[in-house]
Scaffold this motif. Structure first.
Motif, mmCIF file in Angstrom:
data_model
loop_
_atom_site.group_PDB
_atom_site.id
_atom_site.type_symbol
_atom_site.label_atom_id
_atom_site.label_comp_id
_atom_site.label_asym_id
_atom_site.label_seq_id
_atom_site.Cartn_x
_atom_site.Cartn_y
_atom_site.Cartn_z
ATOM 1 N N LYS A 1 121.087 19.846 36.400
ATOM 2 C CA LYS A 1 120.777 21.280 36.026
ATOM 3 C C LYS A 1 119.374 21.398 36.065
ATOM 4 O O LYS A 1 118.572 22.597 36.461
ATOM 5 N N ARG A 2 118.487 20.434 36.132
ATOM 6 C CA ARG A 2 117.177 20.566 36.342
ATOM 7 C C ARG A 2 117.070 20.786 37.865
ATOM 8 O O ARG A 2 116.058 21.649 38.332
ATOM 9 N N LYS A 3 117.532 20.236 38.698
ATOM 10 C CA LYS A 3 117.421 20.417 39.822
ATOM 11 C C LYS A 3 118.082 21.993 40.539
ATOM 12 O O LYS A 3 117.417 22.547 41.126
ATOM 13 N N PHE A 4 119.048 22.387 39.882
ATOM 14 C CA PHE A 4 119.679 23.754 39.799
ATOM 15 C C PHE A 4 118.520 24.647 39.470
ATOM 16 O O PHE A 4 118.418 25.748 40.191
ATOM 17 N N ASP A 5 117.909 24.556 38.477
ATOM 18 C CA ASP A 5 117.168 25.521 37.760
ATOM 19 C C ASP A 5 115.717 25.405 38.855
ATOM 20 O O ASP A 5 115.190 26.855 39.370
ATOM 21 N N LYS A 6 115.445 24.525 39.527
ATOM 22 C CA LYS A 6 114.074 24.224 40.534
ATOM 23 C C LYS A 6 114.398 25.066 41.898
ATOM 24 O O LYS A 6 113.484 25.638 42.409
ATOM 25 N N THR A 7 115.706 25.169 42.184
ATOM 26 C CA THR A 7 116.169 25.838 43.481
ATOM 27 C C THR A 7 116.026 27.383 43.519
ATOM 28 O O THR A 7 115.858 27.985 44.214
ATOM 29 N N GLY A 8 115.918 27.779 42.175
ATOM 30 C CA GLY A 8 115.995 29.212 41.987
ATOM 31 C C GLY A 8 117.362 29.860 42.128
ATOM 32 O O GLY A 8 117.439 31.159 42.326
ATOM 33 N N THR A 9 118.331 29.283 42.359
ATOM 34 C CA THR A 9 119.679 29.661 42.607
ATOM 35 C C THR A 9 120.180 30.809 41.403
ATOM 36 O O THR A 9 120.472 31.843 41.650
ATOM 37 N N ARG A 10 119.873 30.336 40.240
ATOM 38 C CA ARG A 10 120.287 31.152 39.209
ATOM 39 C C ARG A 10 119.443 32.594 39.028
ATOM 40 O O ARG A 10 120.165 33.464 38.755
ATOM 41 N N ARG A 11 117.990 32.555 39.333
ATOM 42 C CA ARG A 11 117.329 33.746 39.364
ATOM 43 C C ARG A 11 117.817 34.572 40.251
ATOM 44 O O ARG A 11 117.976 35.799 40.375
ATOM 45 N N GLN A 12 118.415 34.197 41.471
ATOM 46 C CA GLN A 12 118.942 34.911 42.655
ATOM 47 C C GLN A 12 120.227 35.490 42.120
ATOM 48 O O GLN A 12 120.386 36.677 42.555
ATOM 49 N N LEU A 13 120.915 34.828 41.659
ATOM 50 C CA LEU A 13 122.410 35.366 41.489
ATOM 51 C C LEU A 13 122.035 36.728 40.113
ATOM 52 O O LEU A 13 122.916 37.685 40.245
ATOM 53 N N GLN A 14 121.304 36.432 39.328
ATOM 54 C CA GLN A 14 120.892 37.523 38.376
ATOM 55 C C GLN A 14 120.591 38.578 38.833
ATOM 56 O O GLN A 14 120.712 39.975 38.560
ATOM 57 N N ALA A 15 119.505 38.334 39.877
ATOM 58 C CA ALA A 15 118.618 39.705 40.602
ATOM 59 C C ALA A 15 119.666 40.452 41.486
ATOM 60 O O ALA A 15 119.621 41.547 41.481
ATOM 61 N N ARG A 16 120.750 39.774 41.862
ATOM 62 C CA ARG A 16 121.864 40.505 42.779
ATOM 63 C C ARG A 16 122.761 41.223 41.913
ATOM 64 O O ARG A 16 123.225 42.197 42.461
ATOM 65 N N LYS A 17 123.035 40.757 40.603
ATOM 66 C CA LYS A 17 124.013 41.414 39.788
ATOM 67 C C LYS A 17 123.451 42.893 39.529
ATOM 68 O O LYS A 17 124.346 43.795 39.432
ATOM 69 N N GLN A 18 122.157 43.136 39.131
ATOM 70 C CA GLN A 18 121.684 44.310 38.775
ATOM 71 C C GLN A 18 120.479 44.730 39.619
ATOM 72 O O GLN A 18 119.596 43.974 39.915
ATOM 73 N N PHE A 19 120.420 45.894 40.081
ATOM 74 C CA PHE A 19 119.222 46.366 41.236
ATOM 75 C C PHE A 19 118.337 46.660 40.205
ATOM 76 O O PHE A 19 118.401 47.513 39.479
ATOM 77 N N LEU A 20 116.911 46.474 40.813
ATOM 78 C CA LEU A 20 115.842 46.956 39.984
ATOM 79 C C LEU A 20 114.880 47.707 41.040
ATOM 80 O O LEU A 20 114.692 47.221 41.929
ATOM 81 N N LYS A 21 114.244 48.802 40.643
ATOM 82 C CA LYS A 21 113.533 49.464 41.430
ATOM 83 C C LYS A 21 112.442 48.644 41.610
ATOM 84 O O LYS A 21 111.827 47.706 40.985
ATOM 85 N N PRO A 22 111.834 48.748 42.818
ATOM 86 C CA PRO A 22 110.657 47.842 43.347
ATOM 87 C C PRO A 22 109.359 48.216 42.460
ATOM 88 O O PRO A 22 108.832 47.288 42.078
ATOM 89 N N SER A 23 109.219 49.505 41.946
ATOM 90 C CA SER A 23 108.110 49.716 41.112
ATOM 91 C C SER A 23 108.336 48.953 39.739
ATOM 92 O O SER A 23 107.275 48.588 39.232
ATOM 93 N N ILE A 24 109.537 48.730 39.007
ATOM 94 C CA ILE A 24 109.652 48.135 37.817
ATOM 95 C C ILE A 24 109.558 46.610 38.047
ATOM 96 O O ILE A 24 108.962 45.927 37.348
ATOM 97 N N GLU A 25 110.054 46.257 39.387
ATOM 98 C CA GLU A 25 109.876 44.899 39.496
ATOM 99 C C GLU A 25 108.536 44.500 39.546
ATOM 100 O O GLU A 25 107.921 43.527 39.064
#
Length: 64
Positions: free
Chosen positions: A20-44
């Motif tokens: 779990k620690r290694k998985f969090d460090k790779t950033g895979t989870r953040r990537q998956l969440q970012a792909r789920k929902q589109f955010l406008k660049p200005s909001i990001e």
């Protein structure tokens, strides 16, 4: 794919914790969440600025 070698006699819970620690460090989870929902660049950009201001505020409080 992540690989976690399990040492002989190691508890499975400890191996899962390392995974779990290694998985969090790779950033895979953040990537998956970012792909789920589109955010406008200005909001990001606004979120990044707010986070930077928050962190800077914490650092300033530590120095005082």
């Amino acid at each position: 794919m992540l690989r976690i070698p399990i040492k002989e006699g190691e508890n499975i819970d400890r191996a899962l914790k390392r995974y779990k620690r290694k998985f969090d460090k790779t950033g895979t989870r953040r990537q998956l969440q970012a792909r789920k929902q589109f955010l406008k660049p200005s909001i990001e950009n606004r979120r990044q600025n707010q986070k930077a201001q928050y962190v800077q505020g914490l650092k300033d409080q530590e120095q005082i």
